[in-house]
Design a protein around this motif. Structure first.
Motif, PDB file in Angstrom:
ATOM      1  N   ALA A   1       0.503  -2.062  -0.451  1.00 13.77           N
ATOM      2  CA  ALA A   1       0.154   0.083  -0.073  1.00 13.77           C
ATOM      3  C   ALA A   1       0.838   1.167   0.437  1.00 13.77           C
ATOM      4  N   ILE A   2       1.940   1.164   0.909  1.00 10.03           N
ATOM      5  CA  ILE A   2       2.856   2.324   0.900  1.00 10.03           C
ATOM      6  C   ILE A   2       3.843   2.336  -0.330  1.00 10.03           C
ATOM      7  N   SER A   3       4.143   1.320  -1.137  1.00 12.22           N
ATOM      8  CA  SER A   3       4.703   1.818  -2.321  1.00 12.22           C
ATOM      9  C   SER A   3       3.812   2.361  -3.660  1.00 12.22           C
ATOM     10  N   ALA A   4       2.734   1.656  -3.507  1.00 20.26           N
ATOM     11  CA  ALA A   4       1.471   2.045  -4.670  1.00 20.26           C
ATOM     12  C   ALA A   4       0.768   4.022  -4.159  1.00 20.26           C
ATOM     13  N   ALA A   5       0.829   4.501  -2.645  1.00 17.31           N
ATOM     14  CA  ALA A   5       1.173   5.746  -2.560  1.00 17.31           C
ATOM     15  C   ALA A   5       2.052   6.668  -3.308  1.00 17.31           C
ATOM     16  N   LEU A   6       3.915   5.718  -3.033  1.00 20.96           N
ATOM     17  CA  LEU A   6       4.839   6.557  -3.271  1.00 20.96           C
ATOM     18  C   LEU A   6       4.015   6.692  -4.458  1.00 20.96           C
ATOM     19  N   ASP A   7       4.458   5.097  -5.936  1.00 19.72           N
ATOM     20  CA  ASP A   7       3.990   5.686  -7.314  1.00 19.72           C
ATOM     21  C   ASP A   7       3.163   6.392  -6.962  1.00 19.72           C
ATOM     22  N   SER A   8       2.416   6.706  -6.687  1.00 21.78           N
ATOM     23  CA  SER A   8       1.231   7.550  -7.044  1.00 21.78           C
ATOM     24  C   SER A   8       1.703   8.696  -6.989  1.00 21.78           C
ATOM     25  N   GLY A   9       2.869   9.913  -6.364  1.00 27.65           N
ATOM     26  CA  GLY A   9       3.253  10.909  -6.055  1.00 27.65           C
ATOM     27  C   GLY A   9       2.476  11.591  -4.903  1.00 27.65           C
ATOM     28  N   ILE A  10       1.818  10.605  -3.983  1.00 31.08           N
ATOM     29  CA  ILE A  10       1.821  10.513  -2.472  1.00 31.08           C
ATOM     30  C   ILE A  10       2.461  10.335  -1.291  1.00 31.08           C
ATOM     31  N   THR A  11       3.229  11.734  -0.840  1.00 36.45           N
ATOM     32  CA  THR A  11       4.682  11.590   0.347  1.00 36.45           C
ATOM     33  C   THR A  11       3.962  11.010   1.661  1.00 36.45           C
ATOM     34  N   ALA A  12       2.929  11.508   1.872  1.00 35.91           N
ATOM     35  CA  ALA A  12       2.317  12.308   3.735  1.00 35.91           C
ATOM     36  C   ALA A  12       1.035  11.243   4.130  1.00 35.91           C
ATOM     37  N   PHE A  13       1.385  10.520   4.762  1.00 37.94           N
ATOM     38  CA  PHE A  13       1.061   9.617   5.302  1.00 37.94           C
ATOM     39  C   PHE A  13       0.384  10.293   6.563  1.00 37.94           C
ATOM     40  N   ASP A  14      -1.015   9.413   6.856  1.00 36.21           N
ATOM     41  CA  ASP A  14      -1.868   9.626   8.377  1.00 36.21           C
ATOM     42  C   ASP A  14      -2.213   8.893   8.884  1.00 36.21           C
ATOM     43  N   HIS A  15      -1.969   9.164  10.193  1.00 38.16           N
ATOM     44  CA  HIS A  15      -2.228   7.828  11.172  1.00 38.16           C
ATOM     45  C   HIS A  15      -2.972   7.933  12.051  1.00 38.16           C
ATOM     46  N   ALA A  16      -2.874   7.591  13.740  1.00 40.29           N
ATOM     47  CA  ALA A  16      -3.390   7.716  14.334  1.00 40.29           C
ATOM     48  C   ALA A  16      -3.359   6.270  15.739  1.00 40.29           C
ATOM     49  N   ASP A  17      -2.980   6.346  16.780  1.00 37.20           N
ATOM     50  CA  ASP A  17      -2.652   5.627  17.620  1.00 37.20           C
ATOM     51  C   ASP A  17      -3.577   4.420  17.626  1.00 37.20           C
ATOM     52  N   ILE A  18      -4.493   4.934  18.156  1.00 38.44           N
ATOM     53  CA  ILE A  18      -5.884   3.929  17.915  1.00 38.44           C
ATOM     54  C   ILE A  18      -6.134   2.664  16.628  1.00 38.44           C
ATOM     55  N   TYR A  19      -5.712   3.343  15.493  1.00 37.10           N
ATOM     56  CA  TYR A  19      -5.803   2.189  13.882  1.00 37.10           C
ATOM     57  C   TYR A  19      -5.036   1.243  14.441  1.00 37.10           C
ATOM     58  N   ARG A  20      -6.047   0.236  14.265  1.00 38.79           N
ATOM     59  CA  ARG A  20      -5.804  -0.908  14.483  1.00 38.79           C
ATOM     60  C   ARG A  20      -4.848  -1.547  15.853  1.00 38.79           C
ATOM     61  N   HIS A  21      -6.147  -0.866  16.550  1.00 34.41           N
ATOM     62  CA  HIS A  21      -5.355  -1.088  17.996  1.00 34.41           C
ATOM     63  C   HIS A  21      -3.621  -0.919  17.631  1.00 34.41           C
ATOM     64  N   GLY A  22      -2.949  -0.139  16.952  1.00 33.47           N
ATOM     65  CA  GLY A  22      -1.942   0.372  17.181  1.00 33.47           C
ATOM     66  C   GLY A  22      -0.987   0.063  16.300  1.00 33.47           C
ATOM     67  N   LYS A  23      -1.693  -1.340  16.306  1.00 30.09           N
ATOM     68  CA  LYS A  23      -1.024  -2.157  14.343  1.00 30.09           C
ATOM     69  C   LYS A  23      -0.430  -1.368  13.679  1.00 30.09           C
ATOM     70  N   ALA A  24      -1.569  -0.676  13.174  1.00 31.32           N
ATOM     71  CA  ALA A  24      -1.353   0.215  11.632  1.00 31.32           C
ATOM     72  C   ALA A  24       0.380   1.307  11.544  1.00 31.32           C
ATOM     73  N   GLU A  25       0.177   1.501  12.876  1.00 30.76           N
ATOM     74  CA  GLU A  25       1.571   2.748  13.307  1.00 30.76           C
ATOM     75  C   GLU A  25       3.168   1.574  13.560  1.00 30.76           C
ATOM     76  N   ALA A  26       2.482   0.314  13.693  1.00 25.60           N
ATOM     77  CA  ALA A  26       3.652  -0.585  14.035  1.00 25.60           C
ATOM     78  C   ALA A  26       4.718  -1.346  12.590  1.00 25.60           C
ATOM     79  N   VAL A  27       3.017  -1.427  11.666  1.00 27.75           N
ATOM     80  CA  VAL A  27       3.169  -2.490  10.572  1.00 27.75           C
ATOM     81  C   VAL A  27       4.350  -0.678   9.886  1.00 27.75           C
ATOM     82  N   PHE A  28       3.956   0.452  10.073  1.00 24.60           N
ATOM     83  CA  PHE A  28       4.165   1.027   9.426  1.00 24.60           C
ATOM     84  C   PHE A  28       5.943   1.756   9.774  1.00 24.60           C
TER      85      PHE A  28
END
Length: 320
Positions: A41-68
């Motif tokens: 997903a991150i690669s697809a965003a970068l390939d699409s010219g997107i370089t800003a990534f939005d998180h929250a500490d609660i997303y997937r109980h912290g797992k979204a930040e952790a895998v990032f």
């Protein structure tokens, strides 16, 4: 690292929302497949010219930040190419407790420390306060944010789901400027634009958007970010009502004429607004992320009349 201002979150046309990364919403561990999916997903965003990534500490109980953070660790140099934004202020509930809002100073500091650890970085570019906490002391919040800024742990601050008066109340006590306000905004969730035209009509009472918020943000250089920008697919494959089906047909026709995708036209509708809205796309599907590429790299190709056509189609009734 991109500076927050002319570049960074304030200058990014589209942000990638990371809520879909990290596997299930159940608490627990993530696996190698979740890291691989995040990387795709991150690669697809970068390939699409997107370089800003939005998180929250609660997303997937912290797992979204952790895998990032795992992807950052396995990709040297990536951190320097992107802007990292995260949010705090919501505490998820469980079997024995309800979910609450928590913007106490000590909670803000703790959540930032936890996010930095999960993201495997030493600084957050933008920290948003996720939702207003009615019990929070605004002077205490300002003190906590100032301390994080002075320590070099957070570069810039913003809010989410707040109106003009709440923003002004906080900013009056804060030396560093608030740079962003993230709100639900889309062709489906239209209260933000309807509020300005329903004044002096009987429909205005049903509109809950805090009137004047767009104008306040524009006047004070606060970038509006639109969460839910793709409207959960309501106009690009998940149509349910006659108005949604009519809008989907119009989006498809406009996309065909302009040599792009319906997703791009949907985002262009937001970007075309003079408030300078930056959509946040939250899909985890690489193909759908890439369908938004033209919104990130091309100027919005919508005429005045086409913008109104989409709005009226989505409303299902004429303007007042």
């Amino acid at each position: 690292m991109a500076a927050i201002g002319s570049a960074g979150v304030s200058g990014d046309r589209v942000l990638y929302g990371c809520m879909g990364l990290g596997g299930s919403w159940e608490p627990g561990a993530y696996g190698p497949g979740d890291i691989d999916a995040a990387e795709a997903a991150i690669s697809a965003a970068l390939d699409s010219g997107i370089t800003a990534f939005d998180h929250a500490d609660i997303y997937r109980h912290g797992k979204a930040e952790a895998v990032f953070g795992e992807v950052l660790a396995r990709t040297p140099g990536l951190r320097e190419r992107i802007t990292l934004q995260t949010k705090c202020g919501i505490r998820l509930g469980g079997a024995d407790r309800p979910g609450i809002y928590d913007l106490r100073a000590e909670s803000i500091a703790r959540r930032v420390e936890e996010s930095l650890t999960r993201l495997r970085t030493d600084v957050i570019d933008v920290l948003l306060l996720h939702r207003p906490d009615p019990l929070a002391d605004v002077d205490s919040i300002a003190s906590a944010l100032t301390s994080l800024h002075r320590q070099g742990l957070v570069r810039s601050f913003g809010v989410s789901n707040m109106g003009a008066a709440q923003i002004a109340h906080l900013q009056a006590r804060l030396d560093v400027p608030l740079v962003a306000n993230q709100l639900e905004m889309s062709l489906h969730s239209r209260d933000w634009v309807e509020a300005g035209v329903l004044l002096n009509t009987h429909e205005s009472a049903a509109n809950g958007f805090p009137f004047g918020t767009l104008e306040h943000c524009r006047d004070h250089g606060i970038r509006l970010q639109a969460w839910g920008a793709l409207a959960q697919g309501r106009f690009t494959g998940r149509e349910q009502t006659p108005a949604e089906r009519a809008t989907a047909e119009l989006l498809a026709e406009l996309a065909r004429r302009k040599g792009t995708t319906p997703e791009t036209v949907l985002l262009w509708w937001l970007i075309r607004h003079p408030a300078g809205i930056a959509p946040v796309i939250g899909t985890a599907r690489p193909d759908r992320i890439r369908a938004c590429r033209d919104a990130a790299v091309r100027e919005p190709d919508l005429t005045h009349e086409e913008w109104y056509e989409l709005w009226i189609a989505a409303r299902g009734v004429p303007l007042p």
